[in-house]
Design a protein around this motif. Structure first.
Motif, mmCIF file in Angstrom:
data_model
loop_
_atom_site.group_PDB
_atom_site.id
_atom_site.type_symbol
_atom_site.label_atom_id
_atom_site.label_comp_id
_atom_site.label_asym_id
_atom_site.label_seq_id
_atom_site.Cartn_x
_atom_site.Cartn_y
_atom_site.Cartn_z
ATOM 1 N N THR A 1 0.835 -1.217 0.000
ATOM 2 C CA THR A 1 0.000 0.000 0.000
ATOM 3 C C THR A 1 0.867 1.263 0.000
ATOM 4 O OG1 THR A 1 -1.542 -1.241 1.337
ATOM 5 C CG2 THR A 1 -1.985 1.095 1.111
ATOM 6 N N ILE A 2 1.884 1.268 0.882
ATOM 7 C CA ILE A 2 2.762 2.453 0.949
ATOM 8 C C ILE A 2 3.468 2.643 -0.394
ATOM 9 C CG2 ILE A 2 4.809 3.456 2.049
ATOM 10 C CD1 ILE A 2 3.968 2.116 4.654
ATOM 11 N N LEU B 1 -2.863 13.851 -1.887
ATOM 12 C CA LEU B 1 -2.802 14.926 -0.885
ATOM 13 C C LEU B 1 -2.477 14.352 0.490
ATOM 14 C CD1 LEU B 1 -5.763 17.265 -1.873
ATOM 15 C CD2 LEU B 1 -3.354 17.873 -1.743
ATOM 16 N N LEU B 2 -3.104 13.213 0.765
ATOM 17 C CA LEU B 2 -2.904 12.551 2.055
ATOM 18 C C LEU B 2 -1.441 12.123 2.212
ATOM 19 C CD1 LEU B 2 -4.782 11.761 4.412
ATOM 20 C CD2 LEU B 2 -4.869 9.475 3.430
ATOM 21 N N VAL B 3 -0.904 11.513 1.162
ATOM 22 C CA VAL B 3 0.500 11.072 1.195
ATOM 23 C C VAL B 3 1.412 12.278 1.354
ATOM 24 C CG1 VAL B 3 2.348 9.963 -0.121
ATOM 25 C CG2 VAL B 3 0.039 9.063 -0.260
ATOM 26 N N TYR B 4 1.080 13.328 0.641
ATOM 27 C CA TYR B 4 1.901 14.528 0.685
ATOM 28 C C TYR B 4 1.874 15.167 2.074
ATOM 29 C CZ TYR B 4 4.696 17.449 -2.293
ATOM 30 O OH TYR B 4 5.761 18.066 -2.883
ATOM 31 N N GLU B 5 0.692 15.179 2.663
ATOM 32 C CA GLU B 5 0.577 15.715 4.032
ATOM 33 C C GLU B 5 1.365 14.857 5.001
ATOM 34 O OE1 GLU B 5 -3.343 16.728 5.580
ATOM 35 O OE2 GLU B 5 -3.925 17.273 3.551
ATOM 36 N N ALA B 6 1.255 13.544 4.809
ATOM 37 C CA ALA B 6 1.993 12.625 5.688
ATOM 38 C C ALA B 6 3.490 12.865 5.566
ATOM 39 C CB ALA B 6 1.653 11.182 5.315
ATOM 40 N N TYR C 1 12.556 3.175 9.577
ATOM 41 C CA TYR C 1 11.561 2.551 10.450
ATOM 42 C C TYR C 1 10.624 3.606 11.044
ATOM 43 C CZ TYR C 1 9.582 -0.031 14.364
ATOM 44 O OH TYR C 1 8.706 -0.605 15.246
ATOM 45 N N TYR C 2 11.245 4.679 11.538
ATOM 46 C CA TYR C 2 10.473 5.759 12.161
ATOM 47 C C TYR C 2 9.549 6.424 11.129
ATOM 48 C CZ TYR C 2 10.041 10.771 13.266
ATOM 49 O OH TYR C 2 9.590 12.051 13.422
ATOM 50 N N GLY C 3 10.093 6.658 9.947
ATOM 51 C CA GLY C 3 9.308 7.301 8.880
ATOM 52 C C GLY C 3 8.139 6.443 8.449
ATOM 53 N N SER D 1 0.772 5.538 10.545
ATOM 54 C CA SER D 1 -0.230 6.098 11.455
ATOM 55 C C SER D 1 -0.987 7.244 10.779
ATOM 56 C CB SER D 1 0.415 6.570 12.759
ATOM 57 O OG SER D 1 1.295 7.612 12.479
ATOM 58 N N TRP D 2 -0.270 7.996 9.920
ATOM 59 C CA TRP D 2 -0.917 9.131 9.242
ATOM 60 C C TRP D 2 -1.935 8.635 8.223
ATOM 61 C CZ3 TRP D 2 -0.495 14.305 10.273
ATOM 62 C CH2 TRP D 2 -1.095 15.177 9.362
ATOM 63 N N LEU D 3 -1.511 7.619 7.490
ATOM 64 C CA LEU D 3 -2.406 7.131 6.446
ATOM 65 C C LEU D 3 -3.551 6.303 7.029
ATOM 66 C CD1 LEU D 3 0.293 6.226 3.767
ATOM 67 C CD2 LEU D 3 -1.134 8.248 3.831
ATOM 68 N N GLY D 4 -3.402 5.949 8.321
ATOM 69 C CA GLY D 4 -4.486 5.321 9.079
ATOM 70 C C GLY D 4 -5.171 4.175 8.382
ATOM 71 N N GLN D 5 -6.427 4.379 8.069
ATOM 72 C CA GLN D 5 -7.229 3.286 7.508
ATOM 73 C C GLN D 5 -6.757 2.896 6.112
ATOM 74 O OE1 GLN D 5 -8.923 6.310 8.015
ATOM 75 N NE2 GLN D 5 -10.046 5.992 9.928
ATOM 76 N N GLU D 6 -6.060 3.809 5.446
ATOM 77 C CA GLU D 6 -5.626 3.489 4.089
ATOM 78 C C GLU D 6 -4.684 2.301 4.071
ATOM 79 O OE1 GLU D 6 -6.458 5.034 1.186
ATOM 80 O OE2 GLU D 6 -7.931 6.171 2.323
#
Lengths: 111, 153
Positions: free
Chosen positions: A48-49, B93-98, B139-141, B147-152
């Motif tokens: 997904t990522i 947009l979501l990925v970019y915000e993340a 790993y941290y990223g 967590s940002w992308l959550g349900q995605e």
């Protein structure tokens, strides 16, 4: 799950998707896919990522690609085939010298 | 591989990286030219991956340019400056915000790993950081992205 375990699962999953694993690691991945739901879930997350990240990859416009190629071509001379250049030069100078011995040789052979 | 073949194969990746980092088309074009000229003038003796080598050179050229201009690239360029087509999807947009929540090195590492398929070892050379740092930042990223992308995800 310990962080190191999760990290190694992520590394394996990413390597699997990048097709950069050795045969042994690939076998490990196949086994984990079959046996370990945690690995399956990490693999799914990696997919997904990967998909989402690739969507934001900027695309190089064709016109710009060609323009930069043209500009670059103006900055460097065309490639020279050194062997061919030397061979041509040698032939140019030695051919006239070879003509007369070759004619003599031909005469001797056919007489 | 000839110079032409290398350009054909990797121009897109070099452009995408610089555009992702800077956004400005004119600067990207100049830095791309400098990167490929460096390849022509000082081709590496042995090379495992041309892509990693070119991206490393492009990264260093970019850092030099930013230093000369005394700019700090700690923020992402506007999404719309990357590619007008990208604006339309909410996912992007979501990925970019993340990504904008990550520090610059981590963002570059995540981009290198997921978009350009680089390995931690190659990113370590490119960013001049220890491989262990690359791994822990990756790993941290990834955790933050998840967590940002959550349900995605």
């Amino acid at each position: 799950m310990a962080q190191t375990m999760e990290q190694s699962y992520q590394k394996l999953a990413r390597g699997y998707l990048q097709k950069s694993l050795c045969q042994q690691e690939q076998l490990t991945v196949y086994n984990l896919i079959i046996e370990d739901p945690t690995f399956r879930s990490i693999l799914k997350e990696e997919v997904t990522i990967l998909q989402q990240m690739r969507q934001i990859k900027p695309q190089l416009p064709k016109a710009l690609k060609q323009k930069i190629r043209r500009d670059l071509a103006g900055c460097y001379p065309p490639p020279v085939n050194l062997a061919a250049e030397i061979f041509t030069l040698v032939l140019q100078y030695t051919m006239p010298l070879l003509v007369s011995p070759l004619i003599n040789l031909q005469r001797r052979v056919f007489q | 591989m000839t110079f032409e073949q290398i350009y054909e194969c990797y121009a897109d990746s070099v452009y995408a990286y610089l555009k992702f980092k800077l956004g400005n088309d004119q600067v990207v074009e100049d830095l791309m030219q400098e990167t490929f000229l460096a390849l022509y003038q000082r081709p590496p003796d042995s090379i495992d991956s041309y892509k990693a080598w070119l991206l490393r050179i492009a990264h260093h050229k970019m850092v030099d340019w930013l230093r000369k201009k005394q700019l700090v690239s700690d923020s992402l360029p506007e999404l719309s400056s990357l590619d007008p087509a990208l604006e339309s999807t909410a996912d992007n947009l979501l990925v970019y915000e993340a990504l904008s929540t990550l520090d610059e090195d981590t963002r570059t590492i995540i981009y290198g790993l997921y978009v350009e398929n680089l390995r931690c070892k190659e990113l370590a050379v490119m960013l001049n950081l220890p491989e262990g740092t690359i791994k822990s930042k990756a790993y941290y990223g990834r955790q933050k992205l998840r967590s940002w992308l959550g349900q995605e995800v």
